[in-house]
Design a protein around this motif. Structure first.
Motif, PDB file in Angstrom:
ATOM      1  N   UNK A  34       1.345   5.849 -10.608  1.00 40.42           N
ATOM      2  CA  UNK A  34       1.486   4.394 -10.609  1.00 40.42           C
ATOM      3  C   UNK A  34       1.079   3.852  -9.248  1.00 40.42           C
ATOM      4  N   UNK A  35       0.274   2.806  -9.249  1.00 39.14           N
ATOM      5  CA  UNK A  35      -0.101   2.122  -8.012  1.00 39.14           C
ATOM      6  C   UNK A  35       0.262   0.653  -8.135  1.00 39.14           C
ATOM      7  N   UNK A  36       1.064   0.159  -7.192  1.00 41.06           N
ATOM      8  CA  UNK A  36       1.456  -1.249  -7.181  1.00 41.06           C
ATOM      9  C   UNK A  36       1.052  -1.839  -5.836  1.00 41.06           C
ATOM     10  N   UNK A  37       0.243  -2.867  -5.892  1.00 40.62           N
ATOM     11  CA  UNK A  37      -0.151  -3.603  -4.690  1.00 40.62           C
ATOM     12  C   UNK A  37       0.727  -4.849  -4.590  1.00 40.62           C
ATOM     13  N   UNK A  38       1.534  -4.893  -3.556  1.00 40.61           N
ATOM     14  CA  UNK A  38       2.426  -6.028  -3.327  1.00 40.61           C
ATOM     15  C   UNK A  38       1.776  -6.983  -2.338  1.00 40.61           C
ATOM     16  N   UNK A  39       1.608  -8.228  -2.748  1.00 35.65           N
ATOM     17  CA  UNK A  39       1.015  -9.267  -1.910  1.00 35.65           C
ATOM     18  C   UNK A  39       2.078 -10.330  -1.657  1.00 35.65           C
ATOM     19  N   UNK A  40       2.280 -10.671  -0.399  1.00 39.39           N
ATOM     20  CA  UNK A  40       3.223 -11.738  -0.062  1.00 39.39           C
ATOM     21  C   UNK A  40       2.441 -13.003   0.238  1.00 39.39           C
ATOM     22  N   UNK A  41       2.479 -13.919  -0.706  1.00 40.30           N
ATOM     23  CA  UNK A  41       1.781 -15.187  -0.500  1.00 40.30           C
ATOM     24  C   UNK A  41       2.632 -16.179   0.278  1.00 40.30           C
ATOM     25  N   UNK A  42       3.942 -16.271  -0.051  1.00 39.76           N
ATOM     26  CA  UNK A  42       4.707 -17.351   0.576  1.00 39.76           C
ATOM     27  C   UNK A  42       6.204 -17.097   0.689  1.00 39.76           C
ATOM     28  N   UNK A  43       6.663 -15.860   0.615  1.00 39.79           N
ATOM     29  CA  UNK A  43       8.085 -15.572   0.828  1.00 39.79           C
ATOM     30  C   UNK A  43       8.321 -15.509   2.332  1.00 39.79           C
ATOM     31  N   UNK A  44       9.119 -16.407   2.897  1.00 32.96           N
ATOM     32  CA  UNK A  44       9.137 -16.588   4.355  1.00 32.96           C
ATOM     33  C   UNK A  44       9.696 -15.421   5.148  1.00 32.96           C
ATOM     34  N   UNK A  45      10.664 -14.675   4.622  1.00 31.58           N
ATOM     35  CA  UNK A  45      11.303 -13.607   5.389  1.00 31.58           C
ATOM     36  C   UNK A  45      10.624 -12.255   5.236  1.00 31.58           C
ATOM     37  N   UNK A  46       9.499 -12.199   4.524  1.00 34.78           N
ATOM     38  CA  UNK A  46       8.899 -10.915   4.200  1.00 34.78           C
ATOM     39  C   UNK A  46       9.526 -10.333   2.953  1.00 34.78           C
ATOM     40  N   UNK A  47       8.928  -9.234   2.465  1.00 38.78           N
ATOM     41  CA  UNK A  47       9.380  -8.657   1.197  1.00 38.78           C
ATOM     42  C   UNK A  47       9.018  -7.180   1.176  1.00 38.78           C
ATOM     43  N   UNK A  48       9.758  -6.400   0.419  1.00 37.38           N
ATOM     44  CA  UNK A  48       9.391  -5.031   0.049  1.00 37.38           C
ATOM     45  C   UNK A  48       9.673  -4.870  -1.430  1.00 37.38           C
ATOM     46  N   UNK A  49       9.335  -3.716  -1.986  1.00 44.76           N
ATOM     47  CA  UNK A  49       9.761  -3.368  -3.339  1.00 44.76           C
ATOM     48  C   UNK A  49      10.407  -1.989  -3.321  1.00 44.76           C
ATOM     49  N   UNK A  50      11.637  -1.932  -3.792  1.00 40.89           N
ATOM     50  CA  UNK A  50      12.365  -0.679  -3.976  1.00 40.89           C
ATOM     51  C   UNK A  50      12.346  -0.333  -5.459  1.00 40.89           C
ATOM     52  N   UNK A  51      12.079   0.947  -5.764  1.00 40.40           N
ATOM     53  CA  UNK A  51      11.949   1.404  -7.151  1.00 40.40           C
ATOM     54  C   UNK A  51      13.282   2.017  -7.567  1.00 40.40           C
ATOM     55  N   UNK A  52      14.180   1.152  -8.009  1.00 38.51           N
ATOM     56  CA  UNK A  52      15.585   1.492  -8.211  1.00 38.51           C
ATOM     57  C   UNK A  52      15.751   2.528  -9.318  1.00 38.51           C
TER      58      UNK A  52
END
Length: 458
Positions: free
Chosen positions: A103-121
């Motif tokens: 699986x490949x997921x490209x995470x793009x942050x367009x406008x979330x002000x504090x930054x973001x990550x993705x955790x695969x719970x």
């Protein structure tokens, strides 16, 4: 007593009181940037103390860097209309893959002000793919992107969510479902992601009762994305709990007139006939809204026993995770805070293991509240609750509801090197100090909490 003497006595009394308070205040302060692996104190659980020479970097513990992905998704995070969205949606798009696929997921942050990550719970990904800001990566700032690549090792129901300012970002919508199948999708297989927006409980972002997709039989994958436990049940037909936290239940029996508790962050897969209807309380349902059963299914005795694949009696590490509450200072703030083994964050354990260790952990709670405990990167099995041994199917979990006054003994194999969060998934509790880590000896991280990246994992 003369006035100067009275003043001197008053000053001495004030210093006697304020001096220790000042020391505790200073001692509680957390640096503006720090190495999570260096916080707290090492607990080797009675096993061998390992040296830290020749550290392996978390960043090197990554998924496959080359080869075409079987499933490729781009998720663009935005702040819009008072919520956070992924591809203009909350929940974000459902991701489906087959067991063993890349699986490949490209995470793009367009406008979330504090930054973001993705955790695969719940997915036991390599450590560098775990998505915890300041531990396994830097937060993805506005205008930036980050690529996750991992092979999904086990079929089951999982989910993904931000682990940067998580207590706020998950509540406001940065999450979605990840389903790993063991073969072709069956008719009637669907996700029911339960989430509360603005005080209203929803299923898949929709309020109130919804029509259940027509099918002769159903497999409903319930995901609790909220901060506390929910009770779910099926009316109109018997049901079976066929999986918990992505692991199959061995020989599940039919259930009627009972609800099952799904802890915060946890998942249950329910199978039932075409006439059945799912309820998640609070007026949220797939089908007709029905009265909530009084009785609750006990997973400690549900299903039948099966082999674990390892022997908990041969554990090399024995840890205590005692959850309490006490008055004190947390990063300079006075209050009544969650404690771990009597200490307030950052004076908490770093549970140290070596690859291949069998680990037993005793989780007890005397804090006055329920805590959904979540261990990253591993699944553990429940051995006992309040001294009563598990007698049903192996109860494998990554998220466990530990009620006030309860004690669980659990076990797992340390088979996924890295630095892993072990925290309460009522994410406000984690932000208030109910957070420890499981760390493998010899593993270090170049990432830092705080700093120029503004990493704030909880």
């Amino acid at each position: 007593m003369r006035k100067p003497a009275r003043i001197a006595v008053g000053v001495a009394a004030a210093l006697a009181i304020l001096g220790p308070l000042g020391w505790f205040w200073v001692d509680s302060l957390v640096p503006s940037t720090y190495d999570m692996a260096a916080m707290g104190h090492e607990d080797f659980g009675g096993g061998p103390v390992a040296a830290h020479e020749h550290r392996l970097a978390v960043a090197s513990l990554a998924g496959p860097r080359t080869g075409a992905a079987d499933v490729s998704v781009t998720l663009t995070a935005r702040a819009e209309q008072g919520r956070y969205t992924l591809n203009h949606r909350t929940p974000g798009p459902e991701i489906r893959a087959a067991r063993g696929q890349l699986v490949q997921v490209t995470l793009v942050n367009e406008s979330v002000p504090d930054g973001i990550t993705l955790h695969w719970h719940g997915v036991d990904v390599p450590n560098a793919e775990d998505g915890v800001a300041g531990v396994t990566q830097d937060a993805v700032r506005r205008g930036e992107q980050h690529v996750y690549r991992f092979v999904v090792p086990d079929a089951g129901t999982y989910w993904y969510h931000s682990h940067q300012v998580a207590h706020e970002q998950v509540r406001r919508g940065l999450f979605g479902a990840l389903v790993v199948t063991g073969g072709p999708a069956a008719d009637g297989d669907q996700v029911a992601a339960v989430h509360t927006y603005d005080g209203r409980r929803t299923i898949n972002g929709v309020r109130g009762a919804q029509s259940l997709s027509p099918a002769r039989s159903h497999r409903i994958r319930v995901i609790n994305t909220d901060a506390g436990p929910i009770r779910v049940w099926v009316s109109g037909a018997p049901y079976r709990v066929v999986a918990v936290d992505g692991h199959d239940v061995h020989e599940p029996a039919d259930v009627t007139d009972r609800a099952v508790v799904v802890t915060a962050g946890g998942r249950v897969d329910l199978a039932f006939g075409g006439a059945g209807q799912l309820n998640a309380g609070g007026g949220a349902a797939l089908g007709e809204v029905t009265a909530e059963p009084r009785e609750t299914l006990d997973l400690l005795a549900y299903g039948t026993p099966a082999a674990l694949g390892f022997d908990p009696a041969r554990a090399q590490r024995h840890f205590d995770y005692r959850i309490g509450r006490r008055v004190g200072f947390l990063d300079g703030r006075p209050g009544y805070w969650w404690s771990i083994n009597g200490g307030l964050y950052p004076d908490v354990p770093m549970y140290m293991v070596a690859t291949g260790d069998v680990v037993r952990m005793r989780i007890s709670n005397s804090s006055g509240d329920v805590h959904p405990m979540h261990l990253h990167g591993h699944h553990a099995v429940v051995l006992s609750r309040d001294g009563v041994a598990a007698m049903g199917s192996p109860w494998w979990f990554d998220s466990l509801d530990v009620g006030d006054g309860q004690t669980y003994e659990v076990a797992f194999v340390a088979d996924n090197p890295g630095i892993w969060a072990d925290h309460c998934h009522n994410l406000e509790h984690a932000a208030d100090g109910l957070l420890a880590h499981l760390a493998y000896a010899g593993i270090g991280s170049s990432y830092r909490v705080g700093g120029s990246a503004g990493n704030r994992p909880e």
